[in-house]
Design an enzyme around this catalytic site. Structure first.
Site, short mmCIF file in Angstrom:
data_model
loop_
_atom_site.label_atom_id
_atom_site.label_comp_id
_atom_site.label_asym_id
_atom_site.label_seq_id
_atom_site.Cartn_x
_atom_site.Cartn_y
_atom_site.Cartn_z
N LYS A 163 0.61 5.59 -12.20
CA LYS A 163 1.44 5.95 -11.06
C LYS A 163 1.67 7.45 -11.11
CE LYS A 163 2.16 1.84 -9.20
NZ LYS A 163 1.80 1.52 -7.80
N LYS A 262 -4.91 -6.32 -1.08
CA LYS A 262 -3.78 -7.14 -1.54
C LYS A 262 -3.58 -8.27 -0.54
CE LYS A 262 -1.27 -3.56 -4.02
NZ LYS A 262 -0.14 -2.61 -4.01
MG LIG Z 1 -1.08 1.10 -4.75
#
Ligand SMILES: [Mg+2]
Length: 367
Positions: A163, A262
């Site tokens: 991240k 996703k």
């Molecule tokens: Mg992502």
């Protein structure tokens, strides 16, 4: 298959330690869990939008409300020949992909159980195993991160995702590349930047990253296309892709070279398969991402990660990474870190741990 009964739960499941990304810090994952029943056969679906409108404009409460008032009335007592009919049935309801996804998964689960085939076979997967990478959020310091990466690559994870957000940027990458100059790494910015940050974004080319995930705003394909022309590192889109149309337009204008699929963000299995097929037709890379699902959802992600065009290790969290208690039963276990082999039983072959569901459910609805 006619849908005779529906159960829906809103769940807030606590995690072991805060998970920090560009959206902030969270102490739990919020989801809706759906059970559809047809002729005594049950199918389960989980969708994990989070507790607030940060990743998308939805959360667990909005999904529960929209599902109760608009989705369930369309599905209850409805007859389906094939689960791909659900997408068209729900088409008049704009957006709300996260809410739709839980029902879509449950319907695919019932259908594959009724056919007596595994979920993997039902969706046309061909790869034997799912290849899985490991993702790190923002850590306490670089030493903690390096220790974590050390552990994960030494036990077999083939790639690391980091991240990346203001306060955890190039200094962090400098520290990681100093120790691991050649490791397959990519970063996920979660929409933290704009083209005003172009100098920093251009400087990322020197880190030899596999890709930069979602550097710019979720609703800005145009600027992603501009950015991709200015940098060599491939852009991967996540938040920006909520439909097949988004994927088509992004690819057409050169806004990305990879798509993180996703299932919950795109409304379920049917749309995931269409986006996967489009990636194959256009030479766009694709892999599977997750939203912090329990094993109810990660089992879905792992199955999708064995589709033929998936060409980069997917994000599937180990069962013990986040949760104090996993909502799915059985939990999805790795053969070895970095790979999963799907069970060969009819359907998804996973249901909630009912004691855990009872403990963490916030709301329920039966129809
Ligand atoms: Mg992502």
């Amino acid at each position: 298959m006619r849908i005779d009964k529906i159960e829906m739960y809103r769940v807030c499941n606590p995690i072991k330690r805060p998970y920090i990304t560009a959206f902030g810090s969270q102490n739990a994952f919020n989801s809706i869990v759906v059970k559809l029943e047809s002729d005594g056969i049950a199918g389960w679906g989980e969708s994990c939008p989070g507790g607030g409108p940060f990743f998308s404009c939805y959360n667990d409460k909005s999904c529960f409300s929209i599902a109760k008032d608009f989705i369930i009335p369309k599905i209850l007592h409805q007859e389906f020949e094939h689960p791909d009919e659900l997408t068209a049935l729900l088409e008049p309801l704009r957006g709300n992909e996260f809410a739709k996804a839980a029902f879509d998964v449950a319907l695919w689960d019932i259908w594959s159980r009724k056919q007596g085939i595994s979920f993997k076979k039902a969706i046309g997967s061909t790869q034997e195993k799912a290849s899985i990478g490991y993702c790190f959020g923002v850590m306490k310091d670089f030493d903690e991160l390096i220790t974590g990466i050390d552990k994960m690559i030494s036990i077999g994870y083939p790639r690391i995702k980091l991240k990346f957000c203001p306060g955890w940027e190039c200094d962090m990458l400098d520290a990681v590349r100093k120790v691991y100059p050649d490791l397959t790494i990519h970063i996920d910015c979660n929409s933290a930047y704009t083209l005003d940050d172009i100098d920093m974004l251009k400087s990322l080319d020197k880190y030899n990253l596999a890709m930069i995930e979602q550097p710019l705003m979720h609703n800005d394909l145009i600027d992603h296309a501009k950015l991709q022309k200015m940098i060599d590192t491939p852009i991967c889109l996540d938040e920006s892709i909520c439909s097949l149309q988004d994927a088509r337009q992004a690819i057409e204008i050169g806004a990305c070279k990879f798509i993180n699929i996703k299932y919950a963000r795109v409304g379920g299995i049917t749309n995931s398969l269409k986006i996967h097929d489009l990636c194959g037709q256009t030479g766009t890379g694709c892999w599977l991402g997750g939203m912090g699902e329990s094993s109810l959802g990660t089992t879905v992600v792992a199955n999708l990660a064995t589709l033929p065009n998936v060409n980069y290790p997917s994000d599937i969290s180990p069962a013990d990474k986040f949760y104090v208690e996993n909502l799915g039963n059985p939990v999805l276990l790795t053969d070895q870190p970095g790979t999963y082999t799907m069970r060969d039983k009819p359907g998804l072959d996973v249901e909630p741990d009912f004691a855990v569901l009872a403990k963490y459910k916030q709301e329920e609805f039966f129809a």
